[in-house]
Write an enzyme that holds these catalytic residues in place. Structure first.
Site, short mmCIF file in Angstrom:
data_model
loop_
_atom_site.label_atom_id
_atom_site.label_comp_id
_atom_site.label_asym_id
_atom_site.label_seq_id
_atom_site.Cartn_x
_atom_site.Cartn_y
_atom_site.Cartn_z
N GLU A 54 50.69 23.60 38.25
CA GLU A 54 51.01 24.85 37.53
C GLU A 54 49.94 25.90 37.80
O GLU A 54 48.75 25.57 37.70
CB GLU A 54 51.12 24.57 36.03
CG GLU A 54 52.32 23.67 35.73
CD GLU A 54 52.55 23.39 34.26
OE1 GLU A 54 51.81 23.92 33.41
OE2 GLU A 54 53.48 22.65 33.95
N HIS B 108 55.87 27.32 31.62
CA HIS B 108 55.33 26.43 30.57
C HIS B 108 55.26 27.16 29.21
O HIS B 108 54.19 27.25 28.60
CB HIS B 108 53.94 25.90 30.96
CG HIS B 108 53.59 24.62 30.26
ND1 HIS B 108 52.86 23.63 30.86
CD2 HIS B 108 53.88 24.18 29.01
CE1 HIS B 108 52.70 22.63 30.00
NE2 HIS B 108 53.31 22.94 28.86
P1 NAD Z 1 56.87 12.17 21.09
O1 NAD Z 1 55.70 11.28 21.27
O2 NAD Z 1 57.31 12.49 19.70
O3 NAD Z 1 58.13 11.56 21.88
C1 NAD Z 1 58.04 11.02 23.16
C2 NAD Z 1 59.03 9.88 23.24
O4 NAD Z 1 59.05 9.38 24.57
C3 NAD Z 1 58.65 8.69 22.32
O5 NAD Z 1 59.75 8.37 21.49
C4 NAD Z 1 58.32 7.58 23.30
O6 NAD Z 1 58.64 6.28 22.80
C5 NAD Z 1 59.17 7.96 24.50
N1 NAD Z 1 58.72 7.37 25.75
C6 NAD Z 1 57.45 7.16 26.18
N2 NAD Z 1 57.48 6.60 27.41
C7 NAD Z 1 58.78 6.45 27.74
C8 NAD Z 1 59.45 5.96 28.89
N3 NAD Z 1 58.77 5.48 29.93
N4 NAD Z 1 60.80 5.97 28.88
C9 NAD Z 1 61.50 6.44 27.83
N5 NAD Z 1 60.92 6.93 26.72
C10 NAD Z 1 59.58 6.94 26.68
O7 NAD Z 1 56.55 13.50 21.92
P2 NAD Z 1 57.20 14.94 21.75
O8 NAD Z 1 56.41 15.72 20.76
O9 NAD Z 1 58.65 14.79 21.55
O10 NAD Z 1 56.89 15.56 23.19
C11 NAD Z 1 57.62 15.16 24.33
C12 NAD Z 1 57.06 15.79 25.59
O11 NAD Z 1 57.12 17.21 25.50
C13 NAD Z 1 55.60 15.46 25.92
O12 NAD Z 1 55.51 15.23 27.31
C14 NAD Z 1 54.88 16.71 25.62
O13 NAD Z 1 53.69 16.82 26.37
C15 NAD Z 1 55.91 17.76 26.01
N6 NAD Z 1 55.70 19.09 25.45
C16 NAD Z 1 55.88 20.18 26.25
C17 NAD Z 1 55.69 21.45 25.74
C18 NAD Z 1 55.92 22.67 26.59
O14 NAD Z 1 55.25 23.68 26.38
N7 NAD Z 1 56.85 22.66 27.51
C19 NAD Z 1 55.28 21.64 24.42
C20 NAD Z 1 55.15 20.52 23.62
C21 NAD Z 1 55.37 19.24 24.15
#
Ligand code: NAD
Length: 309
Positions: free
Chosen positions: A263, A281
């Site tokens: 990025e 992002h």
């Molecule tokens: P979270 O921890 O609540 O949920 C993630 C889920 O993924 C969990 O339920 C976990 O069990 C599951 N998981 C982990 N490894 C896995 C795999 N190999 N296969 C299937 N499921 C799997 O997290 P969240 O708050 O929902 O965030 C999710 C994602 O969004 C993260 O990568 C976070 O960094 C990203 N995010 C991006 C932004 C953005 O600006 N675009 C902002 C916030 C979060």
């Protein structure tokens, strides 16, 4: 109870959290432009270091630091060397809940933008081109939405998509809550079945060694050629070259990406495709999410310094 200590804020964060820290008795230095070498030099003077995504809290910073707490005003901890911090018994905290509505709303927006080619319709119209005939879209209602990673964000998307009358399919390595499944009617399945059955697929897993290139050529080959892929999680989970090949060969209808392997994105071929929508992002980039994240972090820092958590 007032607390004492010095806090260094290294990135721009919402004022609400800074005000809370000051009200609790902490001295706050706000240096949102601080450079890496300056941070290494300053690190020993602070009890708490707060960052967002710009500042990297490297082993060098941690080795030089006297901090008790390193806090990330956001979700992931990709920019903090957590191992090095733990080795020095420094507590590392973040605010995973704060952005979940903002990211879910963006993912829904990207799905609609893909289904109706909104960015292309807008840019052609502005150029004076009335391309109505080329813009036959598809409805979300009645379609199958595959949610990969049914955590905070995945569940929020599920609820929003349910209101759009989509059918939900979910895959997670961790058991998905029974209440959520009965509330939304989600069908829980394995990843390959989800990929083969979904019209839209949205990814919400963390970046880990297991999720790196989880979406690769084999996985794209399983998806319907009419399917749309949305990634607002982390760029590393998609093999961008394989995605480019799949889109170019019409083995996938389109993709919307808010995150990239590098990025800003360097894969110009991929981002240049007509059926790819890119955002820089911006998942957590709403006033509400930023304000909430800064308040949540300030509250956690204060309670930790009080010894409550
Ligand atoms: P979270 O921890 O609540 O949920 C993630 C889920 O993924 C969990 O339920 C976990 O069990 C599951 N998981 C982990 N490894 C896995 C795999 N190999 N296969 C299937 N499921 C799997 O997290 P969240 O708050 O929902 O965030 C999710 C994602 O969004 C993260 O990568 C976070 O960094 C990203 N995010 C991006 C932004 C953005 O600006 N675009 C902002 C916030 C979060």
């Amino acid at each position: 109870m007032q607390v004492s200590g010095r806090v260094l804020v290294c990135d721009s964060i919402d004022q609400a959290g800074i005000d809370s820290l000051k009200r609790a008795g902490l001295v706050v230095d706000y240096k949102p432009e601080i450079k890496p070498a300056e941070l290494v030099a300053a690190a020993r003077d602070y009890d708490v270091i707060i960052v967002r995504s710009r500042t990297k809290v490297t082993k060098e910073v941690i080795d030089a630091s006297s901090a008790k707490i390193i806090a990330r005003v956001g979700v992931g901890l990709d920019n903090v060397d957590v191992k090095a911090a733990e080795a020095k018994k420094i507590r590392v905290i973040n605010a995973p809940e704060a952005a979940s509505i903002a990211v879910a709303e963006l993912a829904i927006g990207l799905m609609i933008a893909l289904a109706r080619s909104i960015p292309r319709a807008d840019s052609e119209n502005k150029k004076g081109n009335w391309i109505k005939k080329d813009l036959m879209g598809t409805q979300l209602s009645g379609k199958y939405l595959g949610i990969v990673g049914v955590g905070n964000i995945g569940r929020n998307i599920g609820r929003m998509a349910k209101a759009l009358r989509m059918n939900l399919i979910g895959y997670d390595t961790y058991p998905i809550s029974r209440e959520f499944v009965s509330e939304t009617g989600m069908v829980v399945t394995d990843l390959n079945t989800l990929l083969e059955s979904s019209d839209f697929i949205t990814c919400h897993v963390p970046s880990t060694p297991e999720t790196k290139h989880m979406f690769n050529a084999d996985r794209f080959a399983r998806m319907k050629p009419t399917a749309y892929l949305v990634n607002t999680s982390r760029g590393e989970i998609i093999d961008e070259n394989a995605l480019y090949e799949a889109l170019k060969a019409n083995r996938l209808a389109g993709a919307a990406l808010d995150v990239f392997e590098v990025e800003p994105p360097t894969n110009k071929l991929l981002v240049g495709l007509q059926n790819v929508i890119c955002t820089p992002h911006i998942g957590a980039q709403t006033r509400e999410a930023q304000e909430l994240a800064s308040i949540v972090i300030a509250e956690k820092v204060i309670q930790m310094l009080r010894g409550v958590i």
